[in-house]
Write an enzyme that holds these catalytic residues in place. Sequence first.
Site, PDB file in Angstrom:
ATOM      1  N   LYS A 256       0.857  -1.184   0.000  1.00  0.00           N
ATOM      2  CA  LYS A 256       0.000   0.000   0.000  1.00  0.00           C
ATOM      3  C   LYS A 256       0.892   1.233   0.000  1.00  0.00           C
ATOM      4  O   LYS A 256       1.770   1.364   0.847  1.00  0.00           O
ATOM      5  CB  LYS A 256      -0.913   0.025   1.225  1.00  0.00           C
ATOM      6  CG  LYS A 256      -1.623   1.370   1.437  1.00  0.00           C
ATOM      7  CD  LYS A 256      -2.376   1.430   2.758  1.00  0.00           C
ATOM      8  CE  LYS A 256      -2.842   2.846   3.061  1.00  0.00           C
ATOM      9  NZ  LYS A 256      -3.616   2.954   4.316  1.00  0.00           N
TER      10      LYS A 256
ATOM     11  N   TRP B  36      -9.361   0.121  -0.596  1.00  0.00           N
ATOM     12  CA  TRP B  36     -10.600   0.641  -0.007  1.00  0.00           C
ATOM     13  C   TRP B  36     -10.344   1.722   1.042  1.00  0.00           C
ATOM     14  O   TRP B  36     -11.163   1.929   1.938  1.00  0.00           O
ATOM     15  CB  TRP B  36     -11.429  -0.499   0.596  1.00  0.00           C
ATOM     16  CG  TRP B  36     -11.658  -1.639  -0.346  1.00  0.00           C
ATOM     17  CD1 TRP B  36     -12.467  -1.633  -1.453  1.00  0.00           C
ATOM     18  CD2 TRP B  36     -11.066  -2.949  -0.292  1.00  0.00           C
ATOM     19  NE1 TRP B  36     -12.412  -2.857  -2.082  1.00  0.00           N
ATOM     20  CE2 TRP B  36     -11.564  -3.686  -1.396  1.00  0.00           C
ATOM     21  CE3 TRP B  36     -10.179  -3.574   0.579  1.00  0.00           C
ATOM     22  CZ2 TRP B  36     -11.194  -5.004  -1.638  1.00  0.00           C
ATOM     23  CZ3 TRP B  36      -9.811  -4.892   0.339  1.00  0.00           C
ATOM     24  CH2 TRP B  36     -10.312  -5.585  -0.761  1.00  0.00           C
ATOM     25  N   HIS B  37      -9.241   2.445   0.918  1.00  0.00           N
ATOM     26  CA  HIS B  37      -8.926   3.498   1.879  1.00  0.00           C
ATOM     27  C   HIS B  37      -9.074   4.878   1.248  1.00  0.00           C
ATOM     28  O   HIS B  37      -8.308   5.782   1.526  1.00  0.00           O
ATOM     29  CB  HIS B  37      -7.508   3.318   2.425  1.00  0.00           C
ATOM     30  CG  HIS B  37      -7.327   2.066   3.215  1.00  0.00           C
ATOM     31  ND1 HIS B  37      -6.086   1.636   3.658  1.00  0.00           N
ATOM     32  CD2 HIS B  37      -8.222   1.143   3.641  1.00  0.00           C
ATOM     33  CE1 HIS B  37      -6.235   0.487   4.319  1.00  0.00           C
ATOM     34  NE2 HIS B  37      -7.521   0.176   4.312  1.00  0.00           N
ATOM     35  N   TYR B  38     -10.055   5.040   0.375  1.00  0.00           N
ATOM     36  CA  TYR B  38     -10.231   6.330  -0.293  1.00  0.00           C
ATOM     37  C   TYR B  38     -10.756   7.371   0.710  1.00  0.00           C
ATOM     38  O   TYR B  38     -11.406   7.049   1.704  1.00  0.00           O
ATOM     39  CB  TYR B  38     -11.149   6.209  -1.504  1.00  0.00           C
ATOM     40  CG  TYR B  38     -12.451   5.488  -1.263  1.00  0.00           C
ATOM     41  CD1 TYR B  38     -13.564   6.165  -0.797  1.00  0.00           C
ATOM     42  CD2 TYR B  38     -12.570   4.118  -1.508  1.00  0.00           C
ATOM     43  CE1 TYR B  38     -14.764   5.511  -0.582  1.00  0.00           C
ATOM     44  CE2 TYR B  38     -13.762   3.449  -1.299  1.00  0.00           C
ATOM     45  CZ  TYR B  38     -14.854   4.149  -0.824  1.00  0.00           C
ATOM     46  OH  TYR B  38     -16.035   3.496  -0.606  1.00  0.00           O
TER      47      TYR B  38
END
Length: 545
Positions: A380, A480-482
């Site tokens: 990430k 999914w860390h927007y």
Amino acid sequence: MIYAGGPHPSDLTFTHQATVAPLVSFYDYIIVGGGTSGCTLAATLSKRATVLLLERGGSPYGNPNISSIASFAATLADTSPSSPSQAFVSTDGVFNTRARVLGGGTCLNAGFYTRAPADYVSQAGWDPKLVEESYEWVEKKIVFRPPMLQWQSAVRDGLLEAGVLPDNGYTFEHIYGTKVGGTIFDENGHRHTAADLLEYADPTKITVYLNAVVHQIYFDTKGQLKPRANGLEFRDAEGNIHKAYLKVGSTNEIILSAGALGSPQLLMLSGIGPRPHLLAHGIDVVLDQPMVGQGMSDNPMNFVLIPSPRPVEVSLVQVVGITRFESYIETSSGSSLNLVGAFGLGEFFKSLANQNFTQLPNELNPLLNPDIQVGIIIEKTAGPLSTGHLELQTRDPNDNPQVTFNYFQHPLDLERCVQGMKTIIEVLESKPLSSFQYPTLSVQTLLHLMLSLSLNARPRHPGVAFSLEQYCRDTVVTIWHYHGGCQVGRVVDHDYKVLGVDGLRVIDGSTFYDSPGTNPQATLMMLGRYMGEKILQERFSNGIK
């Protein structure tokens, strides 16, 4: 299974379907979005005030796909209209998901629990003592120590051999090196979520409506220096319209906790946003605010799938390598059927079956078996520095807005990804990982396999010479860390009050410039508790009982 920790959350007497809501009701605080921040915020405010919490999705309780670690992928793969997860595709061609369930993203994610770094807290201007207390409030209820079995232990040891030092052991703190973090999955593999934190609420002061979709916030403009939010309209599952208003009081507020897509979307639908864009959709402008929907970011993720000749445990993220070049290395394991589904690879097996892999070793044939054991090691990219924007596609709040993240637009993001991939390669070549790999299956072969899969809808570059830069661009997926869209200093002030109007705040990940640490869920839950306490302090400093 016996639920550990008091009455089962599904027994909460204040949670109802929106169909039973009165046509008109009044509260001190109305919170839109029962997600990661919204649940903790609602539970906290209910100690001293009446609270309405509106969640557009249903209950997480009784859904085995949510509750069991082994069903992690099934929830994300469910695209039905009532699914807890709502799929969307950014204009960048990356498949993504937004939560649609009480508990929000904590019902869908890989469960990793880790706090934000100290400098993140400092830059946000948060009170460190209250931050610590707020984290502990969450941890007491829903956070556990993971078991750390064979695969996770091997990746941890591989990270240490690759130089991601020191070994920080088990800790919630965000510090350089390799560590084991917390998890919201208990020792039985049962998921606990932000919805469980509603057990802290005062049941006499809180009402939660499920399947309640907010369509518009109302503003009072008569005799006001600034428009003041005073109520909203929501619709139940049968399409009936309900209206909820704030009671009379200078400190009473509507608070958006609808997430990085939902909060800017609802502001625009309610007339707060860029004037030309709102007028183009036939929306009356309450406040011309061009920064609503700006600063959207999604942390890029790239990964390698490793077929294992020996069994691996079913595990989600437990270990993380926090590098000094701002890339985070994490891992999961289990059957390929579960894990590839979790990463949005619906065409995985079809892709393998329909392609000619004559240049690949025979060991890849077992991949056509959905029960083959695999590990996944991911990278990430921290931050990120690349940003995009969000716009309405329709005036229907059930529809996804259009969002652009501009992955790797900033060269430092790409540089961090390349360094992260190099670290993954070193881990794969480490001694602790050797027994989990087919000896004739080289790292280069694994990387080429990833390039052949339908990971996203971005353009392919089959004729381009292999490089890690191109690998990052071509195989990017979401973690999914927007975040972004209602950022502090642009759309809200440092107390999360919406600039230019009264009676309205935004408290969720849409206010962030960077995703905190290796996983934002701990900080989002903390933020709801933290701001709930701050709001109550403000309320009672004004003499309100």
